[in-house]
Write an enzyme that holds these catalytic residues in place. Structure first.
Site, PDB file in Angstrom:
ATOM      1  N   ARG A  45      -0.255  -3.449  14.502  1.00  0.00           N
ATOM      2  CA  ARG A  45      -0.095  -4.684  15.199  1.00  0.00           C
ATOM      3  C   ARG A  45      -1.160  -4.878  16.290  1.00  0.00           C
ATOM      4  O   ARG A  45      -1.334  -5.970  16.797  1.00  0.00           O
ATOM      5  CB  ARG A  45       1.300  -4.712  15.853  1.00  0.00           C
ATOM      6  N   GLU A 101     -10.047  -3.809  13.705  1.00  0.00           N
ATOM      7  CA  GLU A 101      -9.127  -2.805  14.246  1.00  0.00           C
ATOM      8  C   GLU A 101      -9.194  -2.821  15.774  1.00  0.00           C
ATOM      9  O   GLU A 101     -10.224  -3.155  16.352  1.00  0.00           O
ATOM     10  CB  GLU A 101      -9.536  -1.431  13.667  1.00  0.00           C
ATOM     11  N   ASP A 102      -8.094  -2.461  16.419  1.00  0.00           N
ATOM     12  CA  ASP A 102      -8.092  -2.452  17.881  1.00  0.00           C
ATOM     13  C   ASP A 102      -8.855  -1.258  18.456  1.00  0.00           C
ATOM     14  O   ASP A 102      -9.771  -1.413  19.252  1.00  0.00           O
ATOM     15  CB  ASP A 102      -6.656  -2.529  18.450  1.00  0.00           C
ATOM     16  N   ASP A 105      -9.665   6.089  17.378  1.00  0.00           N
ATOM     17  CA  ASP A 105      -9.367   7.222  18.255  1.00  0.00           C
ATOM     18  C   ASP A 105      -9.733   8.499  17.483  1.00  0.00           C
ATOM     19  O   ASP A 105     -10.904   8.867  17.412  1.00  0.00           O
ATOM     20  CB  ASP A 105      -7.876   7.116  18.605  1.00  0.00           C
ATOM     21  N   LYS A 133     -13.153   5.373  21.002  1.00  0.00           N
ATOM     22  CA  LYS A 133     -13.053   6.571  21.864  1.00  0.00           C
ATOM     23  C   LYS A 133     -13.703   7.723  21.105  1.00  0.00           C
ATOM     24  O   LYS A 133     -13.012   8.540  20.495  1.00  0.00           O
ATOM     25  CB  LYS A 133     -11.586   6.917  22.121  1.00  0.00           C
ATOM     26  N   PHE A 154      -5.658   6.515  27.828  1.00  0.00           N
ATOM     27  CA  PHE A 154      -4.690   5.752  27.038  1.00  0.00           C
ATOM     28  C   PHE A 154      -4.693   4.331  27.592  1.00  0.00           C
ATOM     29  O   PHE A 154      -4.453   4.108  28.771  1.00  0.00           O
ATOM     30  CB  PHE A 154      -3.293   6.373  27.102  1.00  0.00           C
ATOM     31  N   VAL A 155      -5.002   3.365  26.727  1.00  0.00           N
ATOM     32  CA  VAL A 155      -5.171   1.989  27.187  1.00  0.00           C
ATOM     33  C   VAL A 155      -4.106   1.058  26.607  1.00  0.00           C
ATOM     34  O   VAL A 155      -3.526   1.342  25.556  1.00  0.00           O
ATOM     35  CB  VAL A 155      -6.585   1.455  26.853  1.00  0.00           C
ATOM     36  N   ASP A 161      -0.528  -1.613  22.735  1.00  0.00           N
ATOM     37  CA  ASP A 161       0.738  -1.279  23.395  1.00  0.00           C
ATOM     38  C   ASP A 161       0.853   0.162  23.851  1.00  0.00           C
ATOM     39  O   ASP A 161       0.145   1.044  23.378  1.00  0.00           O
ATOM     40  CB  ASP A 161       1.894  -1.533  22.428  1.00  0.00           C
ATOM     41  N   ARG A 167       1.529  -5.428  25.408  1.00  0.00           N
ATOM     42  CA  ARG A 167       0.598  -6.075  24.464  1.00  0.00           C
ATOM     43  C   ARG A 167       0.107  -7.421  25.000  1.00  0.00           C
ATOM     44  O   ARG A 167      -0.953  -7.899  24.620  1.00  0.00           O
ATOM     45  CB  ARG A 167       1.293  -6.342  23.120  1.00  0.00           C
TER      46      ARG A 167
HETATM   47  P1  IMP Z   1      -6.512   7.027  15.095  1.00  0.00           P
HETATM   48  O1  IMP Z   1      -5.941   7.131  13.715  1.00  0.00           O
HETATM   49  O2  IMP Z   1      -6.238   8.258  15.900  1.00  0.00           O
HETATM   50  O3  IMP Z   1      -7.958   6.626  15.145  1.00  0.00           O
HETATM   51  O4  IMP Z   1      -5.652   5.961  15.849  1.00  0.00           O
HETATM   52  C1  IMP Z   1      -5.835   4.615  15.766  1.00  0.00           C
HETATM   53  C2  IMP Z   1      -4.615   3.881  16.273  1.00  0.00           C
HETATM   54  O5  IMP Z   1      -3.922   4.609  17.301  1.00  0.00           O
HETATM   55  C3  IMP Z   1      -5.020   2.575  16.904  1.00  0.00           C
HETATM   56  O6  IMP Z   1      -5.065   1.549  15.947  1.00  0.00           O
HETATM   57  C4  IMP Z   1      -3.916   2.360  17.921  1.00  0.00           C
HETATM   58  O7  IMP Z   1      -2.839   1.706  17.305  1.00  0.00           O
HETATM   59  C5  IMP Z   1      -3.498   3.747  18.318  1.00  0.00           C
HETATM   60  N1  IMP Z   1      -4.136   4.128  19.584  1.00  0.00           N
HETATM   61  C6  IMP Z   1      -5.195   4.949  19.745  1.00  0.00           C
HETATM   62  N2  IMP Z   1      -5.527   5.047  21.044  1.00  0.00           N
HETATM   63  C7  IMP Z   1      -4.650   4.260  21.710  1.00  0.00           C
HETATM   64  C8  IMP Z   1      -4.501   3.900  23.099  1.00  0.00           C
HETATM   65  O8  IMP Z   1      -5.241   4.331  24.002  1.00  0.00           O
HETATM   66  N3  IMP Z   1      -3.493   3.021  23.373  1.00  0.00           N
HETATM   67  C9  IMP Z   1      -2.656   2.528  22.425  1.00  0.00           C
HETATM   68  N4  IMP Z   1      -2.786   2.802  21.134  1.00  0.00           N
HETATM   69  C10 IMP Z   1      -3.760   3.670  20.777  1.00  0.00           C
END
Ligand code: IMP
Length: 181
Positions: A45, A101-102, A105, A133, A154-155, A161, A167
């Site tokens: 989301r 994508e937001d 990470d 990140k 953590f943002v 969210d 959000r």
């Molecule tokens: P990844 O699979 O670890 O790259 O995670 C990606 C997803 O984790 C993002 O689409 C977010 O939904 C969530 N996420 C990663 N970092 C944060 C953060 O700092 N705040 C909130 N959601 C996060």
């Protein structure tokens, strides 16, 4: 369960986000110039605010679709297991696709989603992420366009969210817990 008490410190203002999106949209438009119709795929989301602003700056014929992959749940730690909770409504075979994508990470979510979409044989597929990140990366993946590279914080806000909260903030802020000195 009540989350730990925290405050939010602004990291990226609404004005800076808007300016960056304008620049990203110009690059995306130039890249896909001449496309008959671009399918913009938002990952739910967290990308819903970003995609809404980005497509309104994009001077191209676009179609919007959404995909939901599981991510953090309600914690601040990433899960390595990625599941597709909601698939696209439309076909992407032979189409130009922009995945939005937001945050990238660890990279697990984006990697999984890109493999899935690639297996459907789009004509071209590029990725636009709002936040990256890179210090948290566990699998090699990168976006074609990145809004902002940020440190390991953590943002929240601008669609993103913490346990389904915050959000609706118009800016991006970092979470600072107040129960530890
Ligand atoms: P990844 O699979 O670890 O790259 O995670 C990606 C997803 O984790 C993002 O689409 C977010 O939904 C969530 N996420 C990663 N970092 C944060 C953060 O700092 N705040 C909130 N959601 C996060």
């Amino acid at each position: 369960m009540q989350p730990r008490p925290y405050v939010i410190d602004q990291m990226i203002s609404a004005k800076s986000i808007a300016a960056r999106i304008e620049a990203l949209a110009t690059q995306i438009r130039d890249h896909f110039h001449g496309t008959d119709k671009l399918v913009v795929v938002g990952l739910l989301r967290g990308s819903f605010v970003f995609i809404a602003d980005l497509v309104r700056e994009l001077d191209l014929p676009v179609e919007v679709d959404f995909l939901e992959a599981s991510s953090y749940g309600d914690a601040t730690h990433s899960s390595r297991e990625v599941r597709i909770l909601k698939d696209l409504r439309g076909e992407i075979a032979g189409r130009d696709v922009l995945v939005v994508e937001d945050i990238v990470d660890t990279g697990h979510t984006l990697t999984h989603v890109l493999h899935l979409l690639q297996s459907r044989n789009p004509a071209r597929m590029e990725v636009c992420v709002l936040l990256d990140k890179p210090t948290r990366r566990e699998v090699e993946v990168s976006a074609t366009w990145t809004g902002f590279t940020i440190p390991d914080e953590f943002v929240v806000g601008y669609g993103i969210d913490f346990a389904q909260r915050n959000r609706n903030l118009p800016y991006i802020g970092k979470v600072r817990f107040t129960d530890t000195p």
